[in-house]
Design an enzyme around this catalytic site. Structure first.
Site, PDB file in Angstrom:
ATOM      1  N   CYS A 159     106.894  24.090  42.385  1.00  0.00           N
ATOM      2  CA  CYS A 159     106.862  23.673  43.792  1.00  0.00           C
ATOM      3  C   CYS A 159     107.505  22.290  43.930  1.00  0.00           C
ATOM      4  CB  CYS A 159     105.422  23.634  44.290  1.00  0.00           C
ATOM      5  SG  CYS A 159     105.296  23.242  46.058  1.00  0.00           S
TER       6      CYS A 159
ATOM      7  N   ASP B  47     106.421  19.975  45.693  1.00  0.00           N
ATOM      8  CA  ASP B  47     105.348  19.006  45.943  1.00  0.00           C
ATOM      9  C   ASP B  47     105.524  17.753  45.069  1.00  0.00           C
ATOM     10  OD1 ASP B  47     102.704  17.684  45.720  1.00  0.00           O
ATOM     11  OD2 ASP B  47     102.039  19.375  46.943  1.00  0.00           O
TER      12      ASP B  47
ATOM     13  N   ARG C 283     103.566  15.688  43.990  1.00  0.00           N
ATOM     14  CA  ARG C 283     102.506  15.400  43.006  1.00  0.00           C
ATOM     15  C   ARG C 283     102.643  16.227  41.738  1.00  0.00           C
ATOM     16  NH1 ARG C 283      97.879  17.013  47.081  1.00  0.00           N
ATOM     17  NH2 ARG C 283      99.454  18.642  47.335  1.00  0.00           N
TER      18      ARG C 283
ATOM     19  N   HIS D 277     100.620  25.579  42.043  1.00  0.00           N
ATOM     20  CA  HIS D 277      99.585  24.527  41.948  1.00  0.00           C
ATOM     21  C   HIS D 277      98.567  24.706  43.060  1.00  0.00           C
ATOM     22  CE1 HIS D 277     100.930  21.871  45.341  1.00  0.00           C
ATOM     23  NE2 HIS D 277     102.016  22.594  45.180  1.00  0.00           N
TER      24      HIS D 277
ATOM     25  N   CYS E 210      98.385  23.666  47.376  1.00  0.00           N
ATOM     26  CA  CYS E 210      99.803  23.795  47.740  1.00  0.00           C
ATOM     27  C   CYS E 210      99.944  23.941  49.262  1.00  0.00           C
ATOM     28  CB  CYS E 210     100.413  25.005  47.033  1.00  0.00           C
ATOM     29  SG  CYS E 210     102.166  25.241  47.412  1.00  0.00           S
TER      30      CYS E 210
END
Ligand code: CO
Length: 208
Positions: free
Chosen positions: A41, A43, A45, A97, A100
């Site tokens: 992803c 993302d 993080r 994750h 998400c």
């Protein structure tokens, strides 16, 4: 983080590497032979290299919203074929994750504009596993389970590709479904049983 800081960090990073090995970047420039293709992803993080403890040159990375591998997305298809046929990676990892945002957005029927067709891929995962998801009482648990099921379905999308099937047969390429738990930092192997899945779906998707 300010832009100026990024360039300062970069100088520091170069210095640290050259102190350890004066020819570090010359060697890096020679080429790549990554053993892993990581599909994850976008993302901020979930940094593939940080999570895996990998160095530059070790992982070929593709990231998009909710780690999808749609059958008609030229971007992911090109990445997979290049990684499998040319880089000859030994492993393909699809890593989702928990927490998400893409998965969460797909769980609501809201109109997300240009994001709708992308999220529809996840809504298709919901439809495929509607029974199981509806049997989960807690919304939080349903959300976590959808993260896992989405990883499984994206792994299947990857396995449906002829180039991937060929490499599985010819040189034992392995496909893995993982989830990263942001709240603990832990990587979880979903241990997806592709053999069992292939027995059910082999007649539909078998290409080689
Ligand atoms: Co995400």
């Amino acid at each position: 983080m300010e832009i100026a800081q990024i360039f300062k960090n970069n100088e520091e990073w170069i210095k640290n590497h050259l102190e350890e090995d004066p020819s570090y970047f010359e060697k890096l420039a020679e080429g790549q032979e990554p053993k892993y293709l990581y599909i994850g992803c976008s993302d901020s993080r979930v940094s593939a290299e940080a999570v895996m403890g990998a160095k530059p040159g070790e992982v070929f990375v593709h990231r998009n919203i909710a780690n999808l591998a749609p059958n008609n997305d030229l971007n992911i298809l090109s990445v997979v074929v290049y990684a499998v046929k040319h880089l000859k990676v030994k492993h393909i990892v699809v890593c989702g994750h928990y927490n998400c945002g893409g998965i969460k957005a797909a769980m609501q029927p809201d109109d997300m504009g240009i994001l709708n067709p992308w999220l529809r891929n996840i809504r298709d995962v919901v439809r495929l596993h509607q029974k199981e998801l509806e049997s989960i009482d807690s919304e939080e648990k349903r959300y976590r389970r959808l993260v896992e099921l989405n990883v499984q379905e994206q792994c299947l999308n990857v396995v449906k590709m002829k180039e991937v099937q060929r490499a599985i047969l010819d040189r034992n390429l392995r496909v893995h479904g993982w989830v990263f738990d942001i709240s603990t930092g832990r990587l979880i192997d979903l241990k997806i049983d592709f053999q069992e899945i292939a027995e059910h779906l082999g007649d539909i998707y078998k290409l080689v």
